[in-house]
Design an enzyme around this catalytic site. Structure first.
Site, PDB file in Angstrom:
ATOM      1  N   ARG A 151       7.825   4.055  -5.081  1.00 27.72           N
ATOM      2  CA  ARG A 151       7.999   3.117  -3.957  1.00 27.72           C
ATOM      3  C   ARG A 151       7.004   1.959  -4.074  1.00 27.72           C
ATOM      4  O   ARG A 151       7.334   0.815  -3.764  1.00 27.72           O
ATOM      5  CB  ARG A 151       7.837   3.841  -2.616  1.00 27.72           C
ATOM      6  N   LEU A 189      11.334   1.511   6.920  1.00 29.97           N
ATOM      7  CA  LEU A 189      10.747   1.916   5.645  1.00 29.97           C
ATOM      8  C   LEU A 189      11.420   3.234   5.231  1.00 29.97           C
ATOM      9  O   LEU A 189      11.564   4.140   6.057  1.00 29.97           O
ATOM     10  CB  LEU A 189       9.244   2.143   5.811  1.00 29.97           C
ATOM     11  N   TYR A 227       0.831  -1.204   0.000  1.00 33.83           N
ATOM     12  CA  TYR A 227       0.000   0.000   0.000  1.00 33.83           C
ATOM     13  C   TYR A 227       0.861   1.247   0.000  1.00 33.83           C
ATOM     14  O   TYR A 227       2.081   1.176   0.190  1.00 33.83           O
ATOM     15  CB  TYR A 227      -0.946   0.006   1.208  1.00 33.83           C
ATOM     16  N   GLU A 241      12.216   2.733  13.995  1.00 39.61           N
ATOM     17  CA  GLU A 241      11.292   3.763  13.504  1.00 39.61           C
ATOM     18  C   GLU A 241      10.017   3.719  14.323  1.00 39.61           C
ATOM     19  O   GLU A 241       9.882   2.890  15.224  1.00 39.61           O
ATOM     20  CB  GLU A 241      10.994   3.555  12.015  1.00 39.61           C
ATOM     21  N   LYS A 243       6.620  -1.805   1.759  1.00 40.94           N
ATOM     22  CA  LYS A 243       5.444  -1.227   2.423  1.00 40.94           C
ATOM     23  C   LYS A 243       4.267  -2.201   2.289  1.00 40.94           C
ATOM     24  O   LYS A 243       3.353  -2.010   1.480  1.00 40.94           O
ATOM     25  CB  LYS A 243       5.116   0.154   1.850  1.00 40.94           C
TER      26      LYS A 243
HETATM   27  N1  PDD Z   1       2.928   5.382   7.367  1.00 39.56           N
HETATM   28  N2  PDD Z   1       7.611   3.978   8.728  1.00 39.56           N
HETATM   29  C1  PDD Z   1       6.445   3.296   8.779  1.00 39.56           C
HETATM   30  C2  PDD Z   1       6.425   1.976   9.481  1.00 39.56           C
HETATM   31  C3  PDD Z   1       5.284   3.834   8.188  1.00 39.56           C
HETATM   32  O1  PDD Z   1       4.133   3.158   8.223  1.00 39.56           O
HETATM   33  C4  PDD Z   1       5.349   5.109   7.565  1.00 39.56           C
HETATM   34  C5  PDD Z   1       4.163   5.730   6.880  1.00 39.56           C
HETATM   35  C6  PDD Z   1       6.583   5.781   7.532  1.00 39.56           C
HETATM   36  C7  PDD Z   1       6.755   7.120   6.868  1.00 39.56           C
HETATM   37  O2  PDD Z   1       6.673   7.014   5.462  1.00 39.56           O
HETATM   38  P1  PDD Z   1       6.170   8.226   4.555  1.00 39.56           P
HETATM   39  O3  PDD Z   1       6.962   9.406   4.941  1.00 39.56           O
HETATM   40  O4  PDD Z   1       6.418   7.767   3.178  1.00 39.56           O
HETATM   41  O5  PDD Z   1       4.698   8.407   4.860  1.00 39.56           O
HETATM   42  C8  PDD Z   1       7.684   5.179   8.123  1.00 39.56           C
HETATM   43  C9  PDD Z   1       1.741   5.793   6.622  1.00 39.56           C
HETATM   44  C10 PDD Z   1       1.490   7.252   6.675  1.00 39.56           C
HETATM   45  C11 PDD Z   1       0.578   4.954   7.087  1.00 39.56           C
HETATM   46  O6  PDD Z   1       0.756   3.757   7.168  1.00 39.56           O
HETATM   47  O7  PDD Z   1      -0.509   5.477   7.314  1.00 39.56           O
END
Ligand code: PDD
Length: 287
Positions: free
Chosen positions: A52, A207, A33, A182, A149
């Site tokens: 990505r 991620l 996703y 993270e 992801k």
């Molecule tokens: N989450 N690490 C994890 C485990 C995440 O689920 C996310 C993002 C990030 C940050 O990635 P980005 O900057 O590309 O949003 C890091 C999204 C927002 C979610 O699952 O809702």
């Protein structure tokens, strides 16, 4: 106004939006996703999010549901039909529907594609940022391919719930060596006493956040030094500032870690400056 979802080629009212019980996303979390911010009606950093997605699909040997330009059109149309001005668009691809069997189905089924969009209250988000958030730390119990992801998010769900149960906003996951990997849905950062901005390298332990990537440009534009290296919980608590990044939170100041204040216990000045300037560096195209 009824909300609309895109499911496998059709825009349908959300209450009628469904996938099959034998969808491999439901049976095995066999899917990936993306979450992309929508600001002033435009998608933020969609190019990077789509790249990505393509990588996640290819790492899992999954077929893209359509070409990326067509997918971008579906994302924009879902945003438009839901009249989202500020919010997020969520899109999920699974390996498709097949009789339940662990190995990849042959012939490969059509992948499932679901797209939804919803508004977010940015004023509320600004208020949260002005106050700063608390995080707790939990052991990182995830698999070794969190660089993909994937919708397989049970450890993240449990971590976030533990944060909620303990009155915090986010949970930072800690590896066996005591280093922060993270957040449950965000990347973790600290700023040291000598103004170095530190975040874990995007190896297979985290991620590679799109917000993280763009923020590195903002950090360079501010003339700040970036250090990509692991940091421990103790170092984070002793840091001058801390924050998390994600598409929905942008740059969110962290003011407490496991109930200990970070710095002054208030959002840090550099963190707030990075947050303020973020969208000057993010890519955003209007339709
Ligand atoms: N989450 N690490 C994890 C485990 C995440 O689920 C996310 C993002 C990030 C940050 O990635 P980005 O900057 O590309 O949003 C890091 C999204 C927002 C979610 O699952 O809702």
């Amino acid at each position: 106004m009824s909300r609309i979802a895109y499911v496998n080629g059709r825009y349908v009212p959300r209450r009628d939006a469904m996938v099959h019980i034998e969808d491999r996303g439901f049976q095995f979390a066999d899917g990936v996703y993306e979450v992309c911010e929508v600001r002033a009606g435009a998608l933020v950093d969609s190019r990077r999010h789509l790249a990505r997605l393509e990588r996640s699909l290819s790492e899992l040997r999954m077929t893209p549901p359509m070409g990326l330009p067509a997918l971008l059109m579906v994302l924009r149309e879902t945003v438009r039909r839901n009249r989202v001005r500020d919010g997020i668009v969520y899109f999920q691809v699974t390996r498709g529907v097949a009789r339940r069997d662990f190995s990849f189905p042959t012939p490969a089924p059509e992948p499932t594609l679901v797209v939804t969009a919803r508004s977010l209250d940015f004023t509320r988000n600004e208020r949260t940022a002005a106050a700063g958030i608390s995080v707790i730390t939990v052991p990182d119990i995830r698999w070794q391919r969190v660089d993909i992801k994937s919708v397989s998010l049970l450890p993240n769900v449990l971590a976030k719930q533990e944060a909620r149960d303990r009155g915090a906003y986010e949970a930072w996951m800690v590896d066996a060596q005591g280093f922060v990997t993270e957040g449950s849905s965000s990347n973790a950062w600290i700023i040291t006493a000598d103004d170095k901005v530190v975040t874990r390298p995007a190896d297979q332990g985290i991620l590679r956040g799109i917000t993280r990537t763009v923020l590195m440009e903002v950090i360079a534009a501010h003339g700040l030094t970036l250090e990509e290296r692991p940091f421990s919980t103790a170092e984070a608590t002793a840091a001058r500032e801390a924050f998390v990044t994600s598409a929905s939170q942008i740059v969110m100041p962290v003011v407490r870690i496991d109930d200990k204040p970070v710095g002054t216990g208030k959002p840090g000045a550099l963190t707030l400056a990075l947050r303020r300037d973020f969208h000057r560096h993010a890519e955003s195209w209007t339709k």
